[in-house]
Design an enzyme around this catalytic site. Sequence first.
Site, PDB file in Angstrom:
ATOM      1  N   ARG A   1       4.173  60.552  89.737  1.00  0.00           N
ATOM      2  CA  ARG A   1       3.529  60.041  91.027  1.00  0.00           C
ATOM      3  C   ARG A   1       1.945  59.944  90.665  1.00  0.00           C
ATOM      4  O   ARG A   1       1.348  61.026  90.274  1.00  0.00           O
ATOM      5  CB  ARG A   1       3.727  60.246  92.161  1.00  0.00           C
ATOM      6  CG  ARG A   1       6.193  61.075  92.281  1.00  0.00           C
ATOM      7  CD  ARG A   1       5.488  60.991  94.257  1.00  0.00           C
ATOM      8  NE  ARG A   1       4.729  62.599  93.612  1.00  0.00           N
ATOM      9  CZ  ARG A   1       5.534  64.558  93.190  1.00  0.00           C
ATOM     10  NH1 ARG A   1       6.850  64.412  93.249  1.00  0.00           N
ATOM     11  NH2 ARG A   1       4.722  64.898  93.827  1.00  0.00           N
TER      12      ARG A   1
ATOM     13  N   CYS B   1     -25.878  55.885 110.974  1.00  0.00           N
ATOM     14  CA  CYS B   1     -25.669  55.310 112.151  1.00  0.00           C
ATOM     15  C   CYS B   1     -23.460  54.809 112.213  1.00  0.00           C
ATOM     16  O   CYS B   1     -23.461  54.567 111.264  1.00  0.00           O
ATOM     17  CB  CYS B   1     -26.533  54.081 112.957  1.00  0.00           C
ATOM     18  SG  CYS B   1     -28.125  55.114 112.861  1.00  0.00           S
TER      19      CYS B   1
ATOM     20  N   TYR C   1     -31.979  57.600 115.264  1.00  0.00           N
ATOM     21  CA  TYR C   1     -31.729  59.028 116.411  1.00  0.00           C
ATOM     22  C   TYR C   1     -32.066  60.020 115.769  1.00  0.00           C
ATOM     23  O   TYR C   1     -32.453  61.063 114.219  1.00  0.00           O
ATOM     24  CB  TYR C   1     -30.292  59.078 116.138  1.00  0.00           C
ATOM     25  CG  TYR C   1     -29.195  57.897 116.598  1.00  0.00           C
ATOM     26  CD1 TYR C   1     -29.813  58.118 118.095  1.00  0.00           C
ATOM     27  CD2 TYR C   1     -27.986  57.434 116.213  1.00  0.00           C
ATOM     28  CE1 TYR C   1     -28.800  56.404 118.611  1.00  0.00           C
ATOM     29  CE2 TYR C   1     -27.487  56.175 116.321  1.00  0.00           C
ATOM     30  CZ  TYR C   1     -27.195  55.538 117.800  1.00  0.00           C
ATOM     31  OH  TYR C   1     -27.200  54.997 118.505  1.00  0.00           O
TER      32      TYR C   1
ATOM     33  N   LYS D   1      -0.032  55.227  99.587  1.00  0.00           N
ATOM     34  CA  LYS D   1      -0.789  55.535 100.392  1.00  0.00           C
ATOM     35  C   LYS D   1      -2.049  55.834 100.991  1.00  0.00           C
ATOM     36  O   LYS D   1      -2.969  55.469 100.162  1.00  0.00           O
ATOM     37  CB  LYS D   1      -0.171  57.699 100.451  1.00  0.00           C
ATOM     38  CG  LYS D   1      -0.757  58.193  99.839  1.00  0.00           C
ATOM     39  CD  LYS D   1      -0.478  60.067 100.267  1.00  0.00           C
ATOM     40  CE  LYS D   1      -0.507  60.604  99.569  1.00  0.00           C
ATOM     41  NZ  LYS D   1      -0.229  61.778  99.363  1.00  0.00           N
TER      42      LYS D   1
ATOM     43  N   ARG E   1       5.705  73.468 102.830  1.00  0.00           N
ATOM     44  CA  ARG E   1       4.964  72.332 103.030  1.00  0.00           C
ATOM     45  C   ARG E   1       6.143  71.749 103.801  1.00  0.00           C
ATOM     46  O   ARG E   1       6.424  72.713 104.295  1.00  0.00           O
ATOM     47  CB  ARG E   1       3.418  71.457 102.706  1.00  0.00           C
ATOM     48  CG  ARG E   1       2.915  70.703 103.386  1.00  0.00           C
ATOM     49  CD  ARG E   1       1.100  69.696 102.643  1.00  0.00           C
ATOM     50  NE  ARG E   1       2.375  68.958 101.452  1.00  0.00           N
ATOM     51  CZ  ARG E   1       1.774  67.869 100.407  1.00  0.00           C
ATOM     52  NH1 ARG E   1       0.382  67.668 100.681  1.00  0.00           N
ATOM     53  NH2 ARG E   1       2.293  67.213  99.595  1.00  0.00           N
TER      54      ARG E   1
ATOM     55  N   ASP F   1     -22.492  52.590 112.560  1.00  0.00           N
ATOM     56  CA  ASP F   1     -22.878  50.285 112.022  1.00  0.00           C
ATOM     57  C   ASP F   1     -24.580  50.382 110.580  1.00  0.00           C
ATOM     58  O   ASP F   1     -24.075  49.152 109.755  1.00  0.00           O
ATOM     59  CB  ASP F   1     -21.976  49.078 112.681  1.00  0.00           C
ATOM     60  CG  ASP F   1     -21.950  49.633 113.566  1.00  0.00           C
ATOM     61  OD1 ASP F   1     -20.895  50.104 113.476  1.00  0.00           O
ATOM     62  OD2 ASP F   1     -22.336  49.841 115.053  1.00  0.00           O
TER      63      ASP F   1
ATOM     64  N   HIS G   1       6.199  68.992  94.691  1.00  0.00           N
ATOM     65  CA  HIS G   1       4.959  69.379  94.524  1.00  0.00           C
ATOM     66  C   HIS G   1       4.508  70.103  94.330  1.00  0.00           C
ATOM     67  O   HIS G   1       4.476  71.191  94.563  1.00  0.00           O
ATOM     68  CB  HIS G   1       4.461  68.484  95.871  1.00  0.00           C
ATOM     69  CG  HIS G   1       3.483  67.918  95.549  1.00  0.00           C
ATOM     70  ND1 HIS G   1       2.542  66.941  95.603  1.00  0.00           N
ATOM     71  CD2 HIS G   1       1.580  68.903  96.557  1.00  0.00           C
ATOM     72  CE1 HIS G   1       1.464  66.183  95.852  1.00  0.00           C
ATOM     73  NE2 HIS G   1       1.140  67.552  95.987  1.00  0.00           N
TER      74      HIS G   1
END
Length: 709
Positions: free
Chosen positions: A552, A646, A598, A370, A464, A648, A492
Site C-alpha cells: 500500500r 486570512c 488582522y 484516501k 488501532r 482566503d 499496519h
Amino acid sequence: MKQCRLGGLDRFRPVAALLVVAIHTGPLLSWSRDVNYLLCDILARLAVPFFFAVSGYFLVPELRARGVSALLPFLKKGLLLYGLSALLYAPINLYSGYFSQPGLPLELLRDACFNGLFYHLWYFPAVLLGGCIVCLLVRRLRLATAAAVCAVLYVLGLLGDSYYAFTNAIPPLKAFYEALFQCFDYTRNGLFFAPLFLLLGGWLAGRGNRRADGRYAAGLLLSLGLLLAEGLLVKQFHLARFDALYLSLPLCIFFLLCWLRGLDLPARPQLRRWSAAVYLLHPLCILLVRGVAKALGLSALLIENRLLHYLAVVFLSGLLAAPFALVPRKRPEPERGRAWIELDAAALRHNVNVLSGLLPEGCALTAVLKANAYGHGDLECARICQKAGIRSFAVATAAEGARLRRAGVRGDILVLGWSGAGAVPLLRRYRLTQTVVSPEHARLLDRCGKRLRVHIKIDTGMHRLGTGWDDAASLRELYACSHLQVKGLFTHLAASETCSPSDQACTQAQIRRFWHAVETLSGAGLPIGALHIQSSYGLLNYGPLEGCGWVRTGIALYGLLSAPQDHPRICPDLRPVLALRARVAQIHTLEPGEHAGYDGAFTASRPTRLALITIGYADGWPRALSCGRGRVLLHGQPAPIAGLICMDQLLADVTEIPDVRPGDTATLIGRDGDAVLTAEAAAEAAGTITNELLSRLGPRLPRIVGSEA
C-alpha cells in the site's frame, strides 16, 4: 509491470474497418466466390461485433458506476454522429427515390430506429439501443443475470438470421418473426445483436489485465475455425435469412479482445478516429469510385475487377479519413484562476514504475487514494494510475470508494476504515472491499444479509483498528459470517518510518506476529487471500517482503516523504507530483510604521511592498505559516509571508522583488525557475507532517493535470 489495455484494441480498429469495406465490395469475387464468402460473409463478420465490444469496454464500467449519467453523453455523441452521417447520405437517398416511397413516415421511423437511414448506418441505432438495454440490465440485475438476458436476446436474433430455416419450419415461431420483421428488416440490430457484445466488452474491462499469451492466441484460432465451419454449414444447408449472427461469434470476440488488450502496446487514439471515419465514408467512396470509373471508361479495371475496386475504395476512404487522424484534438487550456493545484502526470507515472520495480514477482502496487489522494485529487490520480497499470486502490471510507467507482475506476478498491451497516448499500452497489476489524464488526455487517468482499485487519501491535494477532478464536470467528467473503489479510506497521534499533525491533516483531496469525488461519484450512503489511515507509526501509501480494503506497506514490529529516534505507528516484500556486491580486506600498493584516500583525520597518496573494487557510494553507514562518516564490525568488494568513488571502513581502505585478503567479509548493519550495519544508515550518499539510488542501482548489504526453 505496466501493461497497456488499449494499444492492441486501437491497432485492430483499422483492420475491422477494412473488413467492413470488404463486406460491401467483395474483393475476391473476381477470383473465387467461395473464398470471398469465407472472407466477407464469415470472417469479416468479426468487425461490427468487435466495434460493439470496444464501445462496451468503455461504456459498461461507466454504466455500472454512474448509471444514466454515464449513458447520456454516450447517447448524445452517438446521436450527433448518426445525424451528421444521415445528412451526408441524404442526397443519395433523395437521388434513389427513398423519400418518394409510399408510407414514408413509418419507413423513416423503422429505419431511424433499427435499419439505419443508409445501409451501413444501422450500426448507430444498434449501438444506441443496445447501450440503453445494457444500462437497464446492469443497473437492475447482477452481471451474470444481465449476461444471460443478453445471451437469450442473441439466440432470438440467431433464429431470425443465420438459423432462420429452423424458425421458418415452426409455424408459431414463423408467425412471431414475421411480426417482428414488420418493425425492422433484420434481427441484426440493437435489440438482438448489440447488447451481448457491449456487455462482453464491459465485462472484460473489469477483469484483471493479463498478457497476450499463447492460450488466447490458441483460443482465437480455434474459435475462428469454429466460425468458418459454422458459416460453411449455414451456407451448405441454406439456413440463413441473413448471415450476420453466428453462434461462435461471441467466442471469437472474447478471445480476440483478450489477446488484443494484453498486447504491450501504447494507445493510438488517432487510429480510433481514422477507423471511424473510414467506416462512415466508405459507402460514399464506393459510389465515387464507380462513378469515376464509368466516366473514364475504366469499369473493367475499377469495378469488374473486384480486388482493384476494393483497393481503390480503401485508398480513397483512407485518404478522406486522414484529416480525422492527423489533425490533433485541441484540448481547452484549463483555467488557472485565483489558486490551483498542478499535477504532473509524468511524475506520477514515473513513481508508479519506480516503486513497482522494487516489488518481487507476484506483488502489486496498491495506490492509496484516501483523503482525496493526500490532497492531490483522487479522481485525477486514479485515472493516471490506471493508465500506468495499477489495478488495486485503497481509500478510507465507503463514500471515497463510491466516488471512484462513479468516475469509472476499475479494479479492487479496499476501504481501509471502519464502515457501519449504513454503508453496506454503497459497498454492494459499487463493488467495494470492506475492512473487517473485529468479530462484532463482522456480525454487524453480516446481519445486513448481503454478500460482501472483505479484508481482515490484524492488530500486531499498533493497537488501532484490528483483531489481535494472538486471538485465534476471534480470528476464526470472522470466517463464520456466511455473507462475508474473506479476500485478504493485512496489518499496519506502527514504527516503520525510522530505522532506529528500537523501531526496527518493533517492526520485526509486528511482521513475525502477522505471519503467525496467517499460519494459524491457513493451518485451519481457512482462505487467506491477498496479504499486505507494508505502506510507503515499510517498503522504503525494509524492502519487499516475500509472500505479500500488495504493498500500500501513499505518500511515496506522490514523490514525497513525511518530513525532510526522513532518510529511508532505499532512496528511489521519486518525483513530486503536486505544485500549489496562486495569483497576485494587488500590490500595497507601506511606509515605515504602517500595519497590515488582522491585528496589525505585520509592521513595516522600512518602505515596503506587499503582494496580496489569493489563497488562505480555507484553501488548506496553514495559518501556522503566518508572520514569516512560511514563504512563497515569485519570479524565482523567495518572499516571506507577512502578517496573519486570512481565510482566503495572504500577504507576502516582495520589497526585494521589485518586478512583481498583479496577475503574477506565486508558488507555495513547487518549482519557480531555479528555486524550489518543497511540501516537506512547508509542513515542517507549520509544525506538522507532509501528509497532513497536503490532505488539508481544499476542494475549491482546481486540480489541473499536466505532462499527459
